[in-house]
Design an enzyme around this catalytic site. Structure first.
Site, PDB file in Angstrom:
ATOM      1  CB  SER A   1      25.176 -78.090  69.770  1.00 40.08           C
ATOM      2  OG  SER A   1      26.108 -77.062  70.073  1.00 40.08           O
ATOM      3  N   GLY A   2      27.072 -79.973  68.407  1.00 40.67           N
ATOM      4  CA  GLY A   2      28.323 -80.097  67.677  1.00 40.67           C
ATOM      5  C   GLY A   2      29.236 -81.192  68.174  1.00 40.67           C
TER       6      GLY A   2
ATOM      7  CE1 TYR B   1      37.015 -70.117  67.732  1.00 47.78           C
ATOM      8  CE2 TYR B   1      38.704 -70.437  66.057  1.00 47.78           C
ATOM      9  CZ  TYR B   1      37.731 -70.953  66.894  1.00 47.78           C
ATOM     10  OH  TYR B   1      37.487 -72.303  66.913  1.00 47.78           O
TER      11      TYR B   1
ATOM     12  N   GLY C   1      30.568 -77.627  76.809  1.00 49.86           N
ATOM     13  CA  GLY C   1      29.967 -77.338  75.510  1.00 49.86           C
ATOM     14  C   GLY C   1      29.426 -78.585  74.852  1.00 49.86           C
TER      15      GLY C   1
ATOM     16  CB  SER D   1      41.335 -74.133  66.275  1.00 49.00           C
ATOM     17  OG  SER D   1      41.396 -73.614  64.961  1.00 49.00           O
TER      18      SER D   1
END
Length: 269
Positions: free
Chosen positions: A18-19, A172, A15, A147
């Site tokens: 981006s970000g 999530y 991933g 997270s």
């Protein structure tokens, strides 16, 4: 934070177009690492590698684009085969790719709930398949970008795809708890990290405002540095080691998750 030279290191960042993933790749490359930049499509990956090469001080030989759509486990397998063949000595794997769960319950072609597959199962499969390349040299490790929302989660063992009761936030959070639990798997040396609430595509899950993606990436990069000593299964909230949710450290949960993941990916890893 240490600014030690990483020119001897090879790191795969998932991933990374981006970000936080892109900023992690940029910061690693700026410190000399060879970075495998993963993207979902060839176009996204090429655009990201071009952007990195254009950045000051980053040599074209330091970045290599690799592509796989994590909604398709066959593509994850192909990615792993390519990495093992072309980079048999991989120092670090950063499991960063992630999506916000869609509003409506969605299954992949593999039959898995989409956020569970993209955020956890694809990384589980990739990590297991890369085991031959992941070095056991000092500093070799896996960094799972997790997270703080993992603390709100529970793994629905009898209904992991949440067919009976779907909530995008719960789906999530479950994927993030699974990724955090996976860091304690004894087969790999791994940690997980919450990089903070950042201005990325996932911001809407957390808050209205957040730190920059570069600030979040710095916490990931610190854990990629072999100068940072780690304990397998440790969890970090930004730069502080803290206790994760209780389930993330239970041997029974780690073994149960591994068994479930093996079933869902259809592999005896």
């Amino acid at each position: 934070m240490s600014d030690s030279d990483l020119s001897s290191r090879t790191v795969l960042v998932t991933g990374a177009t981006s970000g936080i993933g892109f900023e992690t790749a940029r910061q690693l490359a700026e410190r000399g690492a060879t970075v495998l930049v993963h993207g979902r499509t060839a176009e996204d990956t090429q655009a990201a590698t071009d952007k990195l090469i254009a950045a000051a001080g980053i040599d074209a030989g330091q970045v290599c684009g690799v592509t796989a759509d994590f909604t398709c486990l066959e593509e994850v397998e192909a990615l792993a085969r390519r990495v093992v063949a072309e980079h048999p000595h991989l120092d670090t794997l950063v499991n960063n790719a992630g999506i916000a769960a869609p509003e409506r319950h969605t299954l992949t072609a593999d039959g898995n709930e989409i956020v569970l597959q993209v955020n956890f199962l694809a990384h589980y499969l990739l990590t297991c398949l890369l085991e031959p390349a992941l070095t056991s040299d000092p500093g070799g490790r896996v960094v799972n970008v997790s997270s703080s929302l993992h603390r709100t989660a529970s793994i629905q063992w009898s209904d992991p795809h949440r067919v009976r009761r779907y909530s995008r936030l719960a789906a999530y959070a479950q994927s993030q708890l699974a990724l955090t639990v996976f860091a304690a798997d004894p087969r790999v040396t791994a940690v997980s990290v919450h990089p903070g609430v950042c201005e990325t595509e996932l911001l809407s899950l957390y808050a209205i405002n957040g730190a920059s993606a570069a600030e979040g990436a710095a916490h990931v990069v610190r854990l990629c540095d072999p100068a940072t000593e780690i304990v397998n299964g440790a969890y970090y909230d930004r730069d502080q080691r803290v206790e994760p949710a209780q389930a993330a450290t239970e041997d029974r949960t780690v073994k149960r998750l591994s068994k479930l993941a093996d079933q869902l990916i259809g592999h005896n890893t």
